[in-house]
Structure formats: structure tokens, C-alpha cells
Write an enzyme that holds these catalytic residues in place. Sequence first.
Site, PDB file in Angstrom:
ATOM      1  N   GLY A 176       9.549  47.178 114.993  1.00  0.00           N
ATOM      2  CA  GLY A 176       9.384  45.840 114.426  1.00  0.00           C
ATOM      3  C   GLY A 176      10.644  45.013 114.508  1.00  0.00           C
ATOM      4  O   GLY A 176      11.545  45.310 115.287  1.00  0.00           O
ATOM      5  N   GLY A 228      13.454  40.911 123.744  1.00  0.00           N
ATOM      6  CA  GLY A 228      13.492  42.204 124.452  1.00  0.00           C
ATOM      7  C   GLY A 228      12.179  42.943 124.300  1.00  0.00           C
ATOM      8  O   GLY A 228      11.580  43.414 125.279  1.00  0.00           O
ATOM      9  N   HIS A 229      11.692  43.051 123.055  1.00  0.00           N
ATOM     10  CA  HIS A 229      10.398  43.697 122.820  1.00  0.00           C
ATOM     11  C   HIS A 229       9.290  42.974 123.584  1.00  0.00           C
ATOM     12  O   HIS A 229       8.412  43.599 124.181  1.00  0.00           O
ATOM     13  CB  HIS A 229      10.034  43.652 121.332  1.00  0.00           C
ATOM     14  N   GLN A 286      13.992  59.395 112.415  1.00  0.00           N
ATOM     15  CA  GLN A 286      15.015  59.189 113.450  1.00  0.00           C
ATOM     16  C   GLN A 286      16.275  58.529 112.912  1.00  0.00           C
ATOM     17  O   GLN A 286      17.189  58.236 113.662  1.00  0.00           O
ATOM     18  CB  GLN A 286      14.448  58.420 114.641  1.00  0.00           C
ATOM     19  N   LEU A 294      10.723  42.048 115.744  1.00  0.00           N
ATOM     20  CA  LEU A 294      10.560  41.847 117.191  1.00  0.00           C
ATOM     21  C   LEU A 294      11.383  40.678 117.714  1.00  0.00           C
ATOM     22  O   LEU A 294      11.572  39.672 117.035  1.00  0.00           O
ATOM     23  CB  LEU A 294       9.083  41.633 117.514  1.00  0.00           C
ATOM     24  N   HIS A 295      11.860  40.841 118.954  1.00  0.00           N
ATOM     25  CA  HIS A 295      12.648  39.810 119.625  1.00  0.00           C
ATOM     26  C   HIS A 295      12.213  39.754 121.086  1.00  0.00           C
ATOM     27  O   HIS A 295      11.273  40.455 121.498  1.00  0.00           O
ATOM     28  CB  HIS A 295      14.144  40.112 119.475  1.00  0.00           C
TER      29      HIS A 295
HETATM   30  P1  AMP Z   1      13.130  49.348 118.781  1.00  0.00           P
HETATM   31  O1  AMP Z   1      12.194  48.500 118.011  1.00  0.00           O
HETATM   32  O2  AMP Z   1      14.561  48.980 118.650  1.00  0.00           O
HETATM   33  O3  AMP Z   1      12.865  50.827 118.588  1.00  0.00           O
HETATM   34  O4  AMP Z   1      12.806  49.058 120.313  1.00  0.00           O
HETATM   35  C1  AMP Z   1      11.503  49.220 120.828  1.00  0.00           C
HETATM   36  C2  AMP Z   1      11.575  49.204 122.317  1.00  0.00           C
HETATM   37  O5  AMP Z   1      12.110  47.956 122.765  1.00  0.00           O
HETATM   38  C3  AMP Z   1      12.490  50.309 122.881  1.00  0.00           C
HETATM   39  O6  AMP Z   1      11.891  50.874 124.029  1.00  0.00           O
HETATM   40  C4  AMP Z   1      13.742  49.561 123.205  1.00  0.00           C
HETATM   41  O7  AMP Z   1      14.499  50.148 124.244  1.00  0.00           O
HETATM   42  C5  AMP Z   1      13.192  48.225 123.657  1.00  0.00           C
HETATM   43  N1  AMP Z   1      14.204  47.186 123.553  1.00  0.00           N
HETATM   44  C6  AMP Z   1      14.993  46.896 122.480  1.00  0.00           C
HETATM   45  N2  AMP Z   1      15.863  45.902 122.775  1.00  0.00           N
HETATM   46  C7  AMP Z   1      15.641  45.572 124.068  1.00  0.00           C
HETATM   47  C8  AMP Z   1      16.235  44.624 124.969  1.00  0.00           C
HETATM   48  N3  AMP Z   1      17.225  43.829 124.591  1.00  0.00           N
HETATM   49  N4  AMP Z   1      15.750  44.565 126.231  1.00  0.00           N
HETATM   50  C9  AMP Z   1      14.733  45.376 126.624  1.00  0.00           C
HETATM   51  N5  AMP Z   1      14.145  46.288 125.826  1.00  0.00           N
HETATM   52  C10 AMP Z   1      14.585  46.392 124.573  1.00  0.00           C
END
Ligand code: AMP
Length: 280
Positions: free
Chosen positions: A29, A34-35, A59, A31-32
Site C-alpha cells: 500500500g 512505481g507501484h 517481514q 501506492l505511488h
Molecule cells: P512495496 O509496497 O514497497 O512492497 O512494493 C510493492 C512492489 O512495488 C515491489 O515489487 C516493489 O519492488 C515495487 N516498487 C516499489 N517502488 C518502486 C519503484 N520506484 N519503481 C518500480 N517498482 C517499485
Amino acid sequence: MKKSDSITEIRSLRWQDPTLSWGLVPTMGALHIGHLSLVQRSISENDRTAVSIFINPKQFNDSGDLEQYPRTLDADLALLAEAGVDLVFFPKSEEMYPPGFQTELVVNGVTKPLEGAHRPGHFEGVTLVVGKLFNIIQPTRAYFGQKDAQQTIVLKRMVTDLNFNLELVVCPTVREADGLAFSSRNVNLSQAERASATILYQTLEHGKRMIEEGERSYKVIKAAMEKKLLSEPLAKPEYVEITSLDTLLPLDPLTGDLLLSMAVSIGDTRLIDNFMVSID
Ligand code: AMP
């Protein structure tokens, strides 16, 4: 967009039409962009896309870090609906780990260095929750970001070793204009910290440039990258490494496919970033 916090309901929604391909984007969550890049890739490659939002307590090796982790469920759901997601799974902790839960899922080897050495138990939590999500959703493809490079390597190992019947897709890191990788944790940076956080990207660029200019000494590049990081007073490096992309172990002289990676605290916020560099 269908939403549910129930494993039973998610399963029935996923299997309404067994002929359709499904992409899964696991997230925690907040979310940005990248997500959303993972979500868009999944939508373009599958008939249906599911996103999970679960801040997986297993984790987090640091309870303060878990408490501090941003939570923005309503905004996340609005973003996912707008993006065209079909299904969102946002279970409570008790749904994923009910009383009596006793199973562990451990990948050896590639979990040990880098993040594994600095966050004991982190990857055990990641593999357990992702393994559960794979079993619950049974996606055709699952999407992960290169931003968490070691995570993608660990999960690829798990998928191969346990014969999960899916394709794991790794998507490029999405960055802000000054190079800082988008991260849910960035919202916790003060204005001054946000300005200094660009040092991670600058340090990776510095290391990459040295390799491109012909430097092959592990020690020389590591020292130069550490020095660059320390030039930023707010940055407290946890580790800076240059490793083989396959084994995640250091190698000297540098050769083949490499991962430049680091974890750095800026104030109370722990940031990670990496570059892949290949030497022919
Ligand atoms: P998280 O919510 O941080 O666990 O991230 C969920 C997914 O989004 C993971 O596979 C991350 O590697 C990916 N993710 C997070 N930040 C970025 C980003 N800046 N660019 C691409 N993927 C991302």
C-alpha cells in the site's frame, strides 16, 4: 473493481472464469507511481489484474519501522480503481496468519547477504507472504520492481525451487526527476531529508561511471561510493556493495553482470536503491 479482505471470496472471484489470465501485483500500500507502473504492465499483459495490499508484519524486523509504515488504504483503492484494476485483496493480519499458524518458508543462499544480513528474518517474511499470495490468487504472472533487486532474485529462486506455475516479471525502477526512486517511505522524509536523499542515486551513478571508465577494483569502487555517500551529512550508510547479480556476493576484480546496491538511513527513514551494470 471488486475488493475483499477474505481469502475465500478472493478465490471465488478469481475463478469465476478459469480461461482468463491473471496478473498479480503484491504491495504494502501507500501506492505511488512505481507501484502503478507494475499495475499498468500487468493490465497490458493479462485479461485481469489483482493487486494485494498487505503490510506483512512478518517481514518487519523492527517494530518501530512497522508502526511508522504509511497507511493510505482509501487513497490506494481510488488510485487502483482509476487505473482499471479488477480485484483488490487487502486482508487483515489474522486472515493471513490465523491462530495456530506454524509454517515457515525459507530460501537459503541469496537471502543471506545485503538486506538479509541487515534485516534478519526479512526475506523469510517476504517469501512466506508471497508464497501464500501465489497460492491464494494463483496468478498467471506476478509483477515485482527492480527497486527491490534482492527480493526479485530471492522470489525467482523460490518460484523455481517450489515449481510455482507462474511467470515472475521484473519491472524497471521508476524515479523522481532528481533520481530518487519512488518509495512509500519517502513521505516520511522532511524537506531537508528529501533534498539529501538524492545522494543514493548520485552515488550509484558515480560507481557506474567508474566501471564504465574501466575501473575493475572492487575495493576502489566501494571506497569511492562510501566516500560519496558520506559527503551528504544527513546520510547514514548501512551498507554499499558491488556484487555479482547472480550470487549477490562481492567479486574482485569486477566482471560480468553486477549489482550496485545500498541501504542508507536519512534521519529515521531507511532507503534502498540499486543499479545493474554489465561488463562484457
Ligand atoms: P512495496 O509496497 O514497497 O512492497 O512494493 C510493492 C512492489 O512495488 C515491489 O515489487 C516493489 O519492488 C515495487 N516498487 C516499489 N517502488 C518502486 C519503484 N520506484 N519503481 C518500480 N517498482 C517499485
